[in-house]
Write a protein that holds these residues in place. Structure first.
Motif, PDB file in Angstrom:
ATOM      1  N   SER A   1       8.148  -3.790  10.931  1.00  0.00           N
ATOM      2  CA  SER A   1       8.326  -2.731  11.926  1.00  0.00           C
ATOM      3  C   SER A   1       8.932  -1.471  11.298  1.00  0.00           C
ATOM      4  N   HIS A   2       9.403  -1.591  10.061  1.00  0.00           N
ATOM      5  CA  HIS A   2       9.942  -0.427   9.360  1.00  0.00           C
ATOM      6  C   HIS A   2       8.935   0.208   8.393  1.00  0.00           C
ATOM      7  N   VAL A   3       7.713  -0.280   8.437  1.00  0.00           N
ATOM      8  CA  VAL A   3       6.682   0.339   7.601  1.00  0.00           C
ATOM      9  C   VAL A   3       6.143   1.549   8.351  1.00  0.00           C
ATOM     10  N   LYS A   4       6.193   2.698   7.691  1.00  0.00           N
ATOM     11  CA  LYS A   4       5.722   3.932   8.321  1.00  0.00           C
ATOM     12  C   LYS A   4       4.387   4.338   7.704  1.00  0.00           C
ATOM     13  N   PHE A   5       3.525   4.870   8.559  1.00  0.00           N
ATOM     14  CA  PHE A   5       2.181   5.163   8.078  1.00  0.00           C
ATOM     15  C   PHE A   5       1.856   6.652   8.027  1.00  0.00           C
ATOM     16  N   SER A   6       2.913   7.493   7.872  1.00  0.00           N
ATOM     17  CA  SER A   6       2.627   8.916   7.751  1.00  0.00           C
ATOM     18  C   SER A   6       2.109   9.179   6.344  1.00  0.00           C
ATOM     19  N   GLU A   7       0.978   9.845   6.248  1.00  0.00           N
ATOM     20  CA  GLU A   7       0.290  10.069   4.977  1.00  0.00           C
ATOM     21  C   GLU A   7       0.012   8.741   4.299  1.00  0.00           C
ATOM     22  N   LYS A   8       0.935   8.330   3.428  1.00  0.00           N
ATOM     23  CA  LYS A   8       0.785   7.009   2.811  1.00  0.00           C
ATOM     24  C   LYS A   8       1.751   6.038   3.476  1.00  0.00           C
ATOM     25  N   ALA A   9       1.378   4.768   3.436  1.00  0.00           N
ATOM     26  CA  ALA A   9       2.291   3.759   3.984  1.00  0.00           C
ATOM     27  C   ALA A   9       3.519   3.645   3.092  1.00  0.00           C
ATOM     28  N   HIS A  10       4.679   3.520   3.706  1.00  0.00           N
ATOM     29  CA  HIS A  10       5.890   3.302   2.923  1.00  0.00           C
ATOM     30  C   HIS A  10       6.929   2.602   3.776  1.00  0.00           C
ATOM     31  N   LEU A  11       7.928   2.048   3.119  1.00  0.00           N
ATOM     32  CA  LEU A  11       8.947   1.291   3.832  1.00  0.00           C
ATOM     33  C   LEU A  11      10.188   2.144   4.042  1.00  0.00           C
ATOM     34  N   GLU A  12      10.612   2.260   5.312  1.00  0.00           N
ATOM     35  CA  GLU A  12      11.869   2.955   5.602  1.00  0.00           C
ATOM     36  C   GLU A  12      12.870   1.940   6.118  1.00  0.00           C
ATOM     37  N   PHE A  13      13.551   1.346   5.204  1.00  0.00           N
ATOM     38  CA  PHE A  13      14.476   0.280   5.575  1.00  0.00           C
ATOM     39  C   PHE A  13      15.779   0.533   4.826  1.00  0.00           C
TER      40      PHE A  13
END
Ligand code: ZN
Length: 362
Positions: free
Chosen positions: A34-46
């Motif tokens: 649920s902390h994976v963000k998909f703006s532009e490229k996928a990345h983890l915001e944790f």
């Protein structure tokens, strides 16, 4: 350089820990995803504080050693990051899932002394012990025990030692679908791989049959496919273990390192699908072979080199000219050399690996 080997030993596994670990792992996966963000490229915001909060929350009802919770969080983050990398390359299919009931045991959770492993299950209260001296297949000459993996019926242990690989001489290997050629101590040897090819064929036919069934019974056929692929892998592994053990024995006597083709360089550009399939199989076999040969040799202090195999069966080992097909398996060079296609590959690999002559003709 660190040499690593792993072994399986049977243990009476703590089922409750394995179950709880599995549940927590699934929970953590949901949270981390649920902390994976998909703006532009996928990345983890944790962030660290979120991580700490999750950890504290999980430790609430946790009676086992605390480090297990840390290991769950670490391994799930690793899993998700790996998935993100694939996703950004367009290679990820489904979201990652936790399917296996395995527990990773960090080095802070066990001690090793006089051949005995003692793993903490509940702090200062409950331990799992394994006497490694009871198992003949576990070597005695390691320096330390790496991470452990606990499954429902066995313990997978990784042992390590420091080595400084050194070779007196070099051997080279070239694997095809049905045979392998080696140049060992100046002598060409051939190993028959027909048994291996046969194993693949048998399971391929089984798979085709099951695929016909999949329309009517998708669940059953999926299970069958899994079972057969497991068996196929085991039979290949078995074969490769025997083959590599025999080769390693010979190389040790000679103090010989191994020169192998760098498999990353091989691209599948074959058109017809049965050929492509064979290529895949051949590559799969070669990977397995290299993997086993490499860790077995390293353990004994013998080095392994990987060489770009491009044009290795087309380059004249004498003049670096371009070889053309002659009769049967033979190749001919304008300088007059006539040589077997497989032999020329191991010859070139050996020379290139040892640093002689240009790698391929322009
Ligand atoms: Zn030539």
């Amino acid at each position: 350089m660190e040499a690593v080997k792993s072994y399986r030993v049977p243990v009476e596994a703590p089922k409750d820990l394995i179950e709880e670990y599995f549940k927590v792992k699934q929970k953590v996966l949901t949270v981390v995803l649920s902390h994976v963000k998909f703006s532009e490229k996928a990345h983890l915001e944790f962030r660290n504080e979120e991580r700490r909060r999750l950890r504290d929350e999980l430790l609430g009802g946790w009676r086992f050693s605390k480090h297990y919770v840390d290991s769950v969080i670490n391994s799930v983050i690793g899993l998700v990051k790996g998935w993100i990398t694939l996703y950004n390359k367009g290679k990820a299919r489904k979201e990652p899932r936790v399917t296996r009931k395995t527990v990773y045991v960090k080095s802070t959770l066990f001690s090793y002394r006089d051949g005995k492993l003692k793993i903490s299950i509940e702090p200062n209260k409950r331990y799992l012990e394994a006497d490694l001296t009871k198992y003949s297949w576990v070597p005695k000459d390691f320096e330390k025990v790496g991470g452990l993996i606990l499954t429902e019926k066995e313990l997978i242990i990784t042992v390590k030692k420091n080595v400084e690989p050194k070779a007196e001489t070099w051997a080279s290997f070239d694997m095809n679908l049905t045979n392998m050629t080696a140049l060992i101590n100046g002598e060409v040897r051939r190993y028959n791989l027909k048994t291996l090819y046969h194993v693949h064929r048998v399971y391929e036919i089984k798979r085709q049959r099951i695929q016909k069934l999949s329309k009517f019974k998708p669940k059953t056929s999926e299970k069958l496919l899994e079972k057969y692929s497991h068996r196929e892998k085991n039979r290949v592994k078995d074969f490769m273990h025997k083959l590599t053990t025999a080769i390693v024995k010979d190389l040790v006597k000679l103090g010989s390192g191994a020169i192998l083709e760098n498999l990353q360089g091989i691209k599948d550009r074959v058109l017809n699908s049965s050929k492509r399939n064979n290529r895949k199989l051949s590559k799969w076999n070669a990977r397995q072979f290299q993997f086993m040969l490499e860790y077995k040799l390293k353990w004994l202090g013998l080095p392994v080199k990987h060489v770009n195999p491009k044009n290795s069966s087309r380059t004249c080992p004498l003049c670096s000219g371009y070889l053309v097909a002659y009769e049967g398996r033979l190749m001919k060079c304008s300088c007059g050399l006539i040589v077997d296609r497989d032999v020329v590959a191991v010859l070139n690999l050996q020379m290139w690996g040892a640093g002689f002559t240009p790698e391929s003709p322009p």
